[in-house]
Design a protein around this motif. Structure first.
Motif, PDB file in Angstrom:
ATOM      1  N   ALA A  81       0.842  -1.202   0.000  1.00 16.15           N
ATOM      2  CA  ALA A  81       0.000   0.000   0.000  1.00 16.15           C
ATOM      3  C   ALA A  81       0.874   1.248   0.000  1.00 16.15           C
ATOM      4  O   ALA A  81       0.583   2.225  -0.699  1.00 16.15           O
ATOM      5  CB  ALA A  81      -0.936  -0.017   1.200  1.00 16.15           C
ATOM      6  N   ARG A  84       2.316   1.849  -3.450  1.00 14.45           N
ATOM      7  CA  ARG A  84       1.297   2.437  -4.344  1.00 14.45           C
ATOM      8  C   ARG A  84       1.034   3.891  -3.979  1.00 14.45           C
ATOM      9  O   ARG A  84       0.908   4.761  -4.835  1.00 14.45           O
ATOM     10  CB  ARG A  84      -0.022   1.649  -4.247  1.00 14.45           C
ATOM     11  CG  ARG A  84       0.042   0.271  -4.861  1.00 14.45           C
ATOM     12  CD  ARG A  84      -1.365  -0.310  -5.027  1.00 14.45           C
ATOM     13  NE  ARG A  84      -2.037  -0.522  -3.755  1.00 14.45           N
ATOM     14  CZ  ARG A  84      -1.921  -1.629  -3.024  1.00 14.45           C
ATOM     15  NH1 ARG A  84      -1.131  -2.619  -3.429  1.00 14.45           N
ATOM     16  NH2 ARG A  84      -2.581  -1.755  -1.887  1.00 14.45           N
ATOM     17  N   ASN A  85       0.965   4.133  -2.670  1.00 17.43           N
ATOM     18  CA  ASN A  85       0.649   5.472  -2.186  1.00 17.43           C
ATOM     19  C   ASN A  85       1.710   6.488  -2.612  1.00 17.43           C
ATOM     20  O   ASN A  85       1.387   7.598  -3.045  1.00 17.43           O
ATOM     21  CB  ASN A  85       0.520   5.416  -0.655  1.00 17.43           C
ATOM     22  CG  ASN A  85       0.111   6.735  -0.052  1.00 17.43           C
ATOM     23  OD1 ASN A  85      -0.343   7.632  -0.762  1.00 17.43           O
ATOM     24  ND2 ASN A  85       0.239   6.863   1.239  1.00 17.43           N
ATOM     25  N   ASN A  96     -13.583   5.348 -12.706  1.00 11.30           N
ATOM     26  CA  ASN A  96     -13.588   4.964 -11.299  1.00 11.30           C
ATOM     27  C   ASN A  96     -13.358   6.145 -10.362  1.00 11.30           C
ATOM     28  O   ASN A  96     -12.526   6.079  -9.458  1.00 11.30           O
ATOM     29  CB  ASN A  96     -12.536   3.884 -11.035  1.00 11.30           C
ATOM     30  CG  ASN A  96     -12.984   2.543 -11.554  1.00 11.30           C
ATOM     31  OD1 ASN A  96     -14.154   2.177 -11.405  1.00 11.30           O
ATOM     32  ND2 ASN A  96     -12.097   1.816 -12.207  1.00 11.30           N
TER      33      ASN A  96
ATOM     34  N   GLU B 313     -15.340   1.108  -4.680  1.00  9.65           N
ATOM     35  CA  GLU B 313     -14.667   2.219  -3.990  1.00  9.65           C
ATOM     36  C   GLU B 313     -13.425   1.711  -3.251  1.00  9.65           C
ATOM     37  O   GLU B 313     -12.370   2.355  -3.266  1.00  9.65           O
ATOM     38  CB  GLU B 313     -15.644   2.861  -3.001  1.00  9.65           C
ATOM     39  CG  GLU B 313     -15.024   3.982  -2.192  1.00  9.65           C
ATOM     40  CD  GLU B 313     -15.822   4.344  -0.970  1.00  9.65           C
ATOM     41  OE1 GLU B 313     -17.073   4.260  -1.029  1.00  9.65           O
ATOM     42  OE2 GLU B 313     -15.202   4.700   0.052  1.00  9.65           O
ATOM     43  N   ILE B 316     -10.642   1.309  -5.646  1.00  8.00           N
ATOM     44  CA  ILE B 316     -10.014   2.598  -5.994  1.00  8.00           C
ATOM     45  C   ILE B 316      -9.070   3.024  -4.876  1.00  8.00           C
ATOM     46  O   ILE B 316      -7.927   3.440  -5.113  1.00  8.00           O
ATOM     47  CB  ILE B 316     -11.085   3.696  -6.198  1.00  8.00           C
ATOM     48  CG1 ILE B 316     -11.999   3.342  -7.372  1.00  8.00           C
ATOM     49  CG2 ILE B 316     -10.436   5.061  -6.412  1.00  8.00           C
ATOM     50  CD1 ILE B 316     -13.235   4.222  -7.478  1.00  8.00           C
ATOM     51  N   ARG B 317      -9.555   2.882  -3.654  1.00  3.44           N
ATOM     52  CA  ARG B 317      -8.738   3.330  -2.525  1.00  3.44           C
ATOM     53  C   ARG B 317      -7.473   2.484  -2.380  1.00  3.44           C
ATOM     54  O   ARG B 317      -6.408   3.002  -2.023  1.00  3.44           O
ATOM     55  CB  ARG B 317      -9.587   3.315  -1.250  1.00  3.44           C
ATOM     56  CG  ARG B 317     -10.582   4.489  -1.245  1.00  3.44           C
ATOM     57  CD  ARG B 317     -11.719   4.324  -0.277  1.00  3.44           C
ATOM     58  NE  ARG B 317     -11.260   4.288   1.098  1.00  3.44           N
ATOM     59  CZ  ARG B 317     -12.087   4.237   2.148  1.00  3.44           C
ATOM     60  NH1 ARG B 317     -13.410   4.258   1.941  1.00  3.44           N
ATOM     61  NH2 ARG B 317     -11.619   4.189   3.360  1.00  3.44           N
ATOM     62  N   LEU B 318      -7.604   1.189  -2.658  1.00  2.00           N
ATOM     63  CA  LEU B 318      -6.400   0.332  -2.631  1.00  2.00           C
ATOM     64  C   LEU B 318      -5.410   0.790  -3.695  1.00  2.00           C
ATOM     65  O   LEU B 318      -4.209   0.872  -3.455  1.00  2.00           O
ATOM     66  CB  LEU B 318      -6.789  -1.124  -2.897  1.00  2.00           C
ATOM     67  CG  LEU B 318      -7.422  -1.881  -1.736  1.00  2.00           C
ATOM     68  CD1 LEU B 318      -7.942  -3.229  -2.209  1.00  2.00           C
ATOM     69  CD2 LEU B 318      -6.415  -2.089  -0.610  1.00  2.00           C
ATOM     70  N   ALA B 319      -5.964   1.087  -4.873  1.00  2.00           N
ATOM     71  CA  ALA B 319      -5.101   1.523  -5.967  1.00  2.00           C
ATOM     72  C   ALA B 319      -4.391   2.827  -5.621  1.00  2.00           C
ATOM     73  O   ALA B 319      -3.251   3.050  -6.008  1.00  2.00           O
ATOM     74  CB  ALA B 319      -5.936   1.708  -7.227  1.00  2.00           C
ATOM     75  N   LEU B 320      -5.086   3.676  -4.871  1.00  2.00           N
ATOM     76  CA  LEU B 320      -4.480   4.959  -4.512  1.00  2.00           C
ATOM     77  C   LEU B 320      -3.480   4.820  -3.370  1.00  2.00           C
ATOM     78  O   LEU B 320      -2.841   5.788  -2.969  1.00  2.00           O
ATOM     79  CB  LEU B 320      -5.571   5.960  -4.123  1.00  2.00           C
ATOM     80  CG  LEU B 320      -6.463   6.429  -5.281  1.00  2.00           C
ATOM     81  CD1 LEU B 320      -7.596   7.302  -4.767  1.00  2.00           C
ATOM     82  CD2 LEU B 320      -5.643   7.193  -6.308  1.00  2.00           C
ATOM     83  N   GLY B 321      -3.389   3.606  -2.841  1.00  2.00           N
ATOM     84  CA  GLY B 321      -2.350   3.376  -1.839  1.00  2.00           C
ATOM     85  C   GLY B 321      -2.852   3.270  -0.421  1.00  2.00           C
ATOM     86  O   GLY B 321      -2.076   3.317   0.529  1.00  2.00           O
ATOM     87  N   GLU B 322      -4.155   3.105  -0.249  1.00  2.00           N
ATOM     88  CA  GLU B 322      -4.667   2.928   1.099  1.00  2.00           C
ATOM     89  C   GLU B 322      -4.568   1.445   1.447  1.00  2.00           C
ATOM     90  O   GLU B 322      -4.818   0.582   0.592  1.00  2.00           O
ATOM     91  CB  GLU B 322      -6.135   3.397   1.168  1.00  2.00           C
ATOM     92  CG  GLU B 322      -6.624   3.487   2.594  1.00  2.00           C
ATOM     93  CD  GLU B 322      -7.963   4.219   2.705  1.00  2.00           C
ATOM     94  OE1 GLU B 322      -8.516   4.598   1.650  1.00  2.00           O
ATOM     95  OE2 GLU B 322      -8.430   4.401   3.836  1.00  2.00           O
ATOM     96  N   SER B 323      -4.198   1.143   2.673  1.00  2.00           N
ATOM     97  CA  SER B 323      -4.061  -0.268   3.051  1.00  2.00           C
ATOM     98  C   SER B 323      -5.423  -0.826   3.444  1.00  2.00           C
ATOM     99  O   SER B 323      -6.348  -0.084   3.763  1.00  2.00           O
ATOM    100  CB  SER B 323      -3.088  -0.399   4.213  1.00  2.00           C
ATOM    101  OG  SER B 323      -3.632   0.226   5.353  1.00  2.00           O
ATOM    102  N   THR B 415      -6.489  -8.735  -2.390  1.00  2.00           N
ATOM    103  CA  THR B 415      -6.387  -7.366  -2.886  1.00  2.00           C
ATOM    104  C   THR B 415      -6.704  -7.304  -4.380  1.00  2.00           C
ATOM    105  O   THR B 415      -7.454  -6.443  -4.845  1.00  2.00           O
ATOM    106  CB  THR B 415      -4.964  -6.825  -2.657  1.00  2.00           C
ATOM    107  OG1 THR B 415      -4.675  -6.958  -1.281  1.00  2.00           O
ATOM    108  CG2 THR B 415      -4.847  -5.376  -3.067  1.00  2.00           C
ATOM    109  N   PHE B 419      -9.559  -5.235  -6.328  1.00  2.00           N
ATOM    110  CA  PHE B 419      -9.141  -4.342  -7.402  1.00  2.00           C
ATOM    111  C   PHE B 419      -9.855  -4.700  -8.701  1.00  2.00           C
ATOM    112  O   PHE B 419     -10.197  -3.841  -9.505  1.00  2.00           O
ATOM    113  CB  PHE B 419      -7.621  -4.475  -7.561  1.00  2.00           C
ATOM    114  CG  PHE B 419      -7.017  -3.448  -8.454  1.00  2.00           C
ATOM    115  CD1 PHE B 419      -6.969  -2.126  -8.063  1.00  2.00           C
ATOM    116  CD2 PHE B 419      -6.491  -3.783  -9.688  1.00  2.00           C
ATOM    117  CE1 PHE B 419      -6.409  -1.167  -8.883  1.00  2.00           C
ATOM    118  CE2 PHE B 419      -5.933  -2.837 -10.509  1.00  2.00           C
ATOM    119  CZ  PHE B 419      -5.884  -1.519 -10.108  1.00  2.00           C
ATOM    120  N   LEU B 422     -12.885  -3.079 -10.177  1.00  2.00           N
ATOM    121  CA  LEU B 422     -12.760  -1.851 -10.965  1.00  2.00           C
ATOM    122  C   LEU B 422     -12.931  -2.102 -12.457  1.00  2.00           C
ATOM    123  O   LEU B 422     -13.207  -1.201 -13.222  1.00  2.00           O
ATOM    124  CB  LEU B 422     -11.388  -1.192 -10.729  1.00  2.00           C
ATOM    125  CG  LEU B 422     -11.082  -0.795  -9.297  1.00  2.00           C
ATOM    126  CD1 LEU B 422      -9.713  -0.181  -9.208  1.00  2.00           C
ATOM    127  CD2 LEU B 422     -12.117   0.170  -8.790  1.00  2.00           C
TER     128      LEU B 422
END
Lengths: 235, 424
Positions: A81, A84-85, A96, B313, B316-323, B415, B419, B422
């Motif tokens: 994570a 990616r972050n 999306n 959602e 998306i949040r995982l993709a943005l780097g949220e654990s 994960t 994902f 999406l």
């Protein structure tokens, strides 16, 4: 120069009935910083699986995938994570966007995860919206956006944290020709100006004509690794 | 980030509205039922305390064993002295003497013949004493329907229904026919000074209220009473203090073989009120537990549905780097916020409903026509402090529990699968 992405003997298998399906077979690839490359191939060729492994969303069954000097196969959920972050941006076929949030808030979300201050976030978000030409509609809701605008917000969201690598999965599949060209040109411009590495999964000819390198996948194997023009490495 | 979550909750009605409605409904029910049960049981306890049991009651040991028969021959004597001693020993209580007895009321016509008759339950209390608190305790002033409170000996109050039944009015004379505490016949004329209605079926059916000195005179019970009642100064029953006083008092007479020796009983020892109090607590706990479980199951399912709806959602949040852990924790924070909002709304509605039932009440007099219980004819809810948390905490817990259970799906799912949503 050390590659920014290094795929080393990567195989990925999925359970299928009593047996297993091999999505990737012994893949070896390297990507340099600043590349504008694409993985192309028919459905089921392993494009998305490869992008998922590079994006640290999945792990190889065997082999190693080094992204920014980190071996995806050895990363914990939290470390994935974090990778990616901080370093990866994603752009999807469908944009999306989070529907209840505005354009500004959608782009801002990635920075919230980095605990940036309000002022830092505001500056970065407006800058990212400027890159994609949407600085005038920060308060619009995703439902009010056209397809092209939606995808540009998605690009701004991927770029706002200035990642080293952007992974784009069929980013133009839902766009008409004009918008597809505009989107790909925007990404090309960001690649040239910021030196961001772009890696596409696509079978869109319009995208392919902009790529510097095309990797052809078939049946989970690299069929051809084609350099189209000279790379555009970060200076 | 909290601000971001709040915006999501406010804007995404699917995420917030249904859970808030479910929590609010559950909490409203819990708060209202708690206030309703609390009010009803408290009314029953208070009515019993005021009219029958006191917070503690002293009778002779023999009287205590046969108290249902109102055996006036087993009354306590020299009660003035005993009352003074009690007042000195237990200054946090007020002590009053009462006499309860039965008899026949006869209403004579102009020729002195019986016009009508009926059995009466007489309660003699201190009505004429200047310092008497019985008028307030029994709420006599407000219960008068016609006439006034007795101002001199020989005047009595009679229940309004009883007066209608006997066809008598204020100023009319009635004759009490009964016996003294020594078994002799007793006859005495009294004048009706007023009629009363207590809203208490047992009393309203056939009660006569007179001053205790009149009762002592007719029953030949000088310086005596069938019972001495103790009330805490603040008129609120205090279970532990009452038990201590009872234990302390009875210890003095434990070894006495005299059947006329005094015996003290607490409110909870009488008329099954202890069981009613325990039942009230038990019922409250059952209601709260059942509602927590029911709400948790419903909210768990709502959370599961919401979670499924939000897989995209989460992707998306995982993709943005949220654990995953961060997503799970934020879903719990959302649950706390939604649970708190629903619980506040529910508590508010529950209190409004309780207030309505406290003011208006529910008339159950038709159901109590044949009952001899001391029970209010209009049952009312009561706003009590515990209502502020009795629904709030379960509402919050159920919402968080439901989300914790449903959110486990985030952890169980790979994960890459989250994902993959999406791509839809």
């Amino acid at each position: 120069m050390e590659p920014i992405i290094k795929i080393e003997n990567v195989t990925k298998k999925f359970p299928e009935g009593e047996g297993e399906f091999v999505a990737l077979k012994n893949i070896n690839l390297e990507f340099q910083e600043g590349e504008f490359s694409g993985i192309v191939g028919p459905s089921g060729s392993g494009k998305t699986t490869l992008l998922n492994i590079i994006g640290s969303l999945d792990q190889p069954s065997s082999g190693n995938a080094w992204v920014m000097d980190k071996n995806v196969a050895e990363l914990s959920h939290k470390e994935s994570a974090q990778l990616r972050n901080l370093h990866l941006g994603f752009i999807f076929q469908v944009y999306n966007l989070l529907p209840v949030y505005t354009v500004f808030e959608n782009v801002e979300f990635a920075l919230l995860l980095q605990n940036k201050s309000k002022e830092e976030r505001r500056k970065a978000v407006m800058q990212a919206l400027e890159w994609v030409g949407l600085e005038n509609i920060p308060n619009k809701k995703p439902s009010k956006l056209s397809g092209g605008e939606g995808q540009r917000v998605a690009i701004a969201r991927a770029m706002v944290k200035e990642p080293k690598i952007v992974l784009a999965d069929e980013p133009t599949a839902n766009l008409d020709a004009t918008n597809a060209h505009a989107i790909i040109q925007t990404m090309k411009k960001l690649n040239e100006e910021l030196g961001t590495t772009f890696l596409f999964s696509t079978h869109d000819e319009k995208v392919m004509q902009y790529l510097n390198r095309i990797i052809h996948l078939k049946g989970g194997e690299v069929e051809k690794d084609e350099i189209i023009t000279a790379q555009n490495p970060k200076s | 980030m909290i601000q971001f979550i709040l915006k999501g909750i406010v804007r995404d009605k699917n995420r917030s509205l249904l859970p808030i409605i479910i929590v609010a409904l559950g909490v409203t029910l819990t708060v209202f039922l708690s206030g309703y049960l609390g009010g009803v049981f408290q009314d029953v306890i208070q009515q019993n305390a005021r009219f029958e049991t006191g917070h503690v009651k002293i009778m002779s040991k023999a009287y205590a064993q046969n108290k249902d028969q109102l055996p006036i021959d087993l009354a306590l004597l020299e009660t003035d002295k005993l009352k003074d001693e009690l007042q000195a020993e237990y200054p946090n209580m007020r002590w009053v003497q009462r006499i309860k007895f039965g008899g026949l009321l006869d209403v004579p016509d102009d020729d002195g013949n019986s016009r009508s008759q009926g059995p009466a339950a007489v309660m003699a209390v201190s009505l004429l004493s200047e310092n008497s608190q019985e008028l307030d305790r029994l709420n006599i002033r407000n219960s008068i329907i016609k006439g006034t409170i007795p101002t001199k000996n020989g005047e009595v109050l009679i229940s309004n229904d009883f007066a209608d039944k006997l066809e008598i009015d204020i100023g009319d004379e009635i004759t009490y026919v009964g016996g003294t505490m020594y078994g002799s016949m007793a006859f005495q004329n009294y004048t009706i000074s007023g009629t009363v209605k207590f809203g208490n079926i047992g009393f309203d059916r056939g009660a006569v209220i007179m001053d205790i000195s009149d009762a002592q005179q007719i029953l030949n019970m000088e310086n005596g009473a069938t019972e001495i009642l103790g009330f805490f100064n603040n008129e609120q029953y205090q279970s532990e203090s009452a038990e201590d006083i009872v234990k302390n008092f009875n210890a003095q007479y434990e070894k006495s073989g005299d059947e006329f020796a005094p015996e003290m009983q607490s409110l909870e020892d009488q008329n099954g009120l202890g069981e009613i109090l325990a039942y009230s607590n038990y019922m409250s706990q059952i209601i709260v537990t059942v509602l927590i479980l029911a709400m948790s199951v419903v909210l768990w399912n709502t959370g599961l549905l919401g979670g499924l709806r939000r897989y995209k959602e989460y992707g998306i949040r995982l993709a943005l780097g949220e654990s995953k852990g961060s997503i799970y924790r934020k879903s719990i924070i959302e649950a706390i916020l939604i649970g708190a909002i629903g619980s506040i709304i529910g508590t508010l509605f529950g209190l409004i409903a309780t207030y309505y039932m406290q003011e208006v009440g529910l008339d159950i007099s038709d159901l109590l026509n044949q009952s001899s219980m001391i029970m209010p004819s209009t049952i009312r809810a009561k706003i009590i402090p515990s209502q502020l948390y009795i629904g709030f905490i379960p509402g919050l817990v159920a919402m968080v529990l439901g989300n914790m259970l449903s959110g486990m799906g985030i952890y169980k799912r790979e994960t890459a699968h989250l994902f993959k949503e999406l791509e839809v």
